[in-house]
Design a protein around this motif. Sequence first.
Motif, mmCIF file in Angstrom:
data_model
loop_
_atom_site.group_PDB
_atom_site.id
_atom_site.type_symbol
_atom_site.label_atom_id
_atom_site.label_comp_id
_atom_site.label_asym_id
_atom_site.label_seq_id
_atom_site.Cartn_x
_atom_site.Cartn_y
_atom_site.Cartn_z
ATOM 1 N N UNK A 58 -16.512 13.671 -1.991
ATOM 2 C CA UNK A 58 -15.983 15.010 -2.277
ATOM 3 C C UNK A 58 -16.991 15.807 -3.110
ATOM 4 N N UNK A 59 -17.562 15.163 -4.121
ATOM 5 C CA UNK A 59 -18.557 15.855 -4.943
ATOM 6 C C UNK A 59 -19.844 16.123 -4.171
ATOM 7 N N UNK A 60 -20.163 15.280 -3.197
ATOM 8 C CA UNK A 60 -21.290 15.568 -2.296
ATOM 9 C C UNK A 60 -21.002 16.849 -1.514
ATOM 10 N N UNK A 61 -19.785 16.946 -0.974
ATOM 11 C CA UNK A 61 -19.413 18.133 -0.186
ATOM 12 C C UNK A 61 -19.379 19.399 -1.034
ATOM 13 N N UNK A 62 -18.953 19.269 -2.286
ATOM 14 C CA UNK A 62 -18.921 20.423 -3.190
ATOM 15 C C UNK A 62 -20.321 20.868 -3.609
ATOM 16 N N UNK A 63 -21.290 19.983 -3.448
ATOM 17 C CA UNK A 63 -22.662 20.321 -3.832
ATOM 18 C C UNK A 63 -23.024 19.911 -5.239
ATOM 19 N N UNK A 64 -22.162 19.164 -5.918
ATOM 20 C CA UNK A 64 -22.498 18.686 -7.259
ATOM 21 C C UNK A 64 -23.498 17.549 -7.192
ATOM 22 N N UNK A 65 -23.311 16.646 -6.231
ATOM 23 C CA UNK A 65 -24.194 15.489 -6.107
ATOM 24 C C UNK A 65 -24.848 15.459 -4.736
ATOM 25 N N UNK A 66 -25.923 14.700 -4.666
ATOM 26 C CA UNK A 66 -26.599 14.452 -3.396
ATOM 27 C C UNK A 66 -26.837 12.952 -3.302
ATOM 28 N N UNK A 67 -26.506 12.394 -2.144
ATOM 29 C CA UNK A 67 -26.635 10.955 -1.953
ATOM 30 C C UNK A 67 -28.020 10.597 -1.435
ATOM 31 N N UNK A 68 -28.588 9.551 -2.047
ATOM 32 C CA UNK A 68 -29.863 8.976 -1.622
ATOM 33 C C UNK A 68 -29.644 7.480 -1.474
ATOM 34 N N UNK A 69 -29.362 7.027 -0.262
ATOM 35 C CA UNK A 69 -29.061 5.608 -0.043
ATOM 36 C C UNK A 69 -27.763 5.241 -0.733
ATOM 37 N N UNK A 70 -27.845 4.316 -1.682
ATOM 38 C CA UNK A 70 -26.654 3.884 -2.416
ATOM 39 C C UNK A 70 -26.527 4.552 -3.783
ATOM 40 N N UNK A 71 -27.342 5.552 -4.028
ATOM 41 C CA UNK A 71 -27.315 6.239 -5.311
ATOM 42 C C UNK A 71 -27.115 7.738 -5.099
ATOM 43 N N UNK A 72 -26.700 8.366 -6.161
ATOM 44 C CA UNK A 72 -26.528 9.813 -6.131
ATOM 45 C C UNK A 72 -27.197 10.423 -7.344
ATOM 46 N N UNK A 73 -27.574 11.684 -7.196
ATOM 47 C CA UNK A 73 -28.152 12.455 -8.293
ATOM 48 C C UNK A 73 -27.402 13.779 -8.363
ATOM 49 N N UNK A 74 -27.337 14.327 -9.564
ATOM 50 C CA UNK A 74 -26.747 15.653 -9.751
ATOM 51 C C UNK A 74 -27.727 16.679 -9.193
ATOM 52 N N UNK A 75 -27.191 17.613 -8.440
ATOM 53 C CA UNK A 75 -28.042 18.701 -7.933
ATOM 54 C C UNK A 75 -28.193 19.739 -9.039
#
Length: 87
Positions: A58-75
């Motif tokens: 959900x946070x990926x879709x909102x644009x808060x996070x971006x997924x890189x493999x098994x990890x995420x970073x805050x955009x």
Amino acid sequence: RLGALQQVVKDLFYTETATRQLADLLLDIEREAGVIRATTFRDRIGLGRKRSIQLLEHFDRLGLTRRFGNERKIRPDSALATATEFR
């Protein structure tokens, strides 16, 4: 209809307040560890893996996070990240 809830998945809704609290938690996790891992998020919110992944997506879709493999970073360009940091 009133916009008071955010739909995470078909049968899961969160209030704006709860969403912001979870966003704050994601910001804290990244500050502490440098990345966001599903297991860390799951342990911090105390829910199961399925719900944790649904929330992270959900946070990926909102644009808060971006997924890189098994990890995420805050955009850094996310309005949600900026809004939570300066509250």
